[in-house]
Design a protein around this motif. Structure first.
Motif: not given
Length: 418
Positions: A7-17
């Motif tokens: 979930s942390e990684l998915a959030a990082i990907i979403s935020t930076k995208t």
């Protein structure tokens, strides 16, 4: 409940995208695409770093979701043969950009059997190289367009598939055949090619290989522009702003040209082998302050008492045995306080940076082993190299260039008797 790593990684990907998307929208730039007309924009550093973060997070997320028993899915033994075929048979150049072609047309253009063209291109399509919009009809993507239209990229693919890859397939055999070897002609490359000259000596006899290698250096280092700029910006050249700097293995003098323009009272001498420096012209604005001269760094250094001796992209080509020879040939020229400055990769402490960046650095180390019996070095290995060369080399440490794989390694020659 604590947030899971996926979930942390998915959030990082979403935020930076979203940060990248906002930048592209605000500057009226196209979103990334494989469409043949897409042009990858030059992003500012704060936005470009988001791409790196997304890539690293995506890789970790993929690995976590695949599970520990599925690591083998990353071992794609078919990718390099596919790229090799695209390079060797010039498949990307076999039909016009923006046009389309049948498998039969491509086979005729490159003179190989149609079934082989079909299997190669259809596998390439799974890597988003080419498209098949209708059965049996091939068009370009942005990737195949780049392969067809960027000569330096073509040279890179040729070097990787025709030299580095074959050498890498025999590195284990070389280690077994010549344990602990430091000789540059006892490598995976020698076994793969069944010839026992050193990699660079063999290249001297093949002008096409030599040109391809030079092209690749320009391609992978952007002509050296960014690495040179980092070395200038992140080392204290002010202490020798009116002194003399000698670069060994300086190719055609670009680093000395940049350094002399950065420090207008500095004098610079760039040295390399006679065939490398032949015909090099010093720019008009630098005449009288910069020289480009012939010198083999395995022979005694003729320029005495310079303030600094500079090496870039030299020592990773050589094992410790030969790197020590290079350094000892420098000693008769050194005055007390002279600096030896090395611009190069310094391997990180394991796990201290992202795996993706560390992997690239350690992969380069394997390439050096496979082709040259050279090596990349970490901080301790750099220190040991200079200590083994002479105890008067005082290793001062490593300056890492921010946002880069490159570092500056500094040593000062301390001999009060000189």
């Amino acid at each position: 409940m604590a947030k899971t790593r996926i979930s942390e990684l998915a959030a990082i990907i979403s935020t930076k995208t979203e940060i990248i998307e906002q930048y592209l929208r605000s500057h009226n730039l196209a979103s990334p695409s494989f469409d043949v007309d897409y042009v990858d924009p030059q992003l500012p550093p704060d936005i470009a770093v988001c791409k790196v973060t997304i890539s690293e997070a995506t890789e970790e997320l993929n690995s976590l979701l695949a599970g520990p028993s599925a690591f083998w899915t990353t071992l794609d033994t078919t990718f390099l043969p596919t790229i090799h075929a695209i390079y060797r048979f010039k498949l990307a150049s076999s039909f016009p950009i923006g046009g389309e072609a049948s498998f039969a047309f491509i086979a005729s253009a490159v003179d190989i059997p149609e079934p082989d063209v079909q299997r190669i291109i259809r596998l390439a399509i799974t890597h988003r190289i080419f498209r098949e919009p209708r059965r049996g009809i091939v068009t370009h993507t942005a990737i195949s367009k780049a392969i067809a239209t960027i000569p330096l990229l073509q040279s890179f693919l040729g070097l990787v598939t025709e030299e580095i890859w074959p050498a890498s397939t025999r590195i284990v055999d070389a280690i077994e055949k010549w344990p602990n070897s430091e000789e540059p002609n006892e490598t995976g490359y020698n076994l793969a090619t069944n010839q026992y000259e050193t990699y660079f000596n063999g290249m001297k006899k093949d002008p096409d290989r030599g040109k391809r290698f030079a092209d690749v250096m320009n391609f992978t280092h952007a002509g050296g522009k960014f690495e040179r700029a980092g070395l200038i910006a992140h080392y204290d050249w002010a202490c020798m702003s009116e002194g003399l700097v000698v670069e060994l293995g300086g190719s055609q003098g670009m680093m000395c040209f940049d350094l002399a323009r950065y420090s207008p009272k500095m004098k610079c001498i760039s040295q390399d082998l006679p065939d490398v420096v032949a015909g090099v012209e010093v720019p008009e604005d630098l005449k009288g302050r910069v020289e480009v001269v012939a010198h083999d760094f395995f022979t005694e250094q003729p320029v005495k008492n310079a303030d600094a001796y500079l090496f870039r992209w030299i020592f990773h080509d050589w094992s410790d045995k030969y790197s020590i020879r290079i350094l000892r040939k420098l000693i008769p020229a050194l005055k007390h306080g002279a600096r030896i400055v090395t611009g190069k990769v310094c391997l990180p402490e394991p796990g201290s940076i992202s795996y993706s960046i560390e992997r690239r650095m350690r992969a380069t180390d394997m390439v050096m082993k496979a082709c040259l019996n050279g090596r990349e070095r970490d901080v301790d290995q750099w220190a040991q190299l200079f200590t083994k060369s002479d105890s008067r080399f005082n290793f001062k440490g490593v300056i890492r260039i921010p946002g880069s794989r490159w570092s500056v390694i500094e040593v000062i020659w301390e001999d009060v008797s000189v």
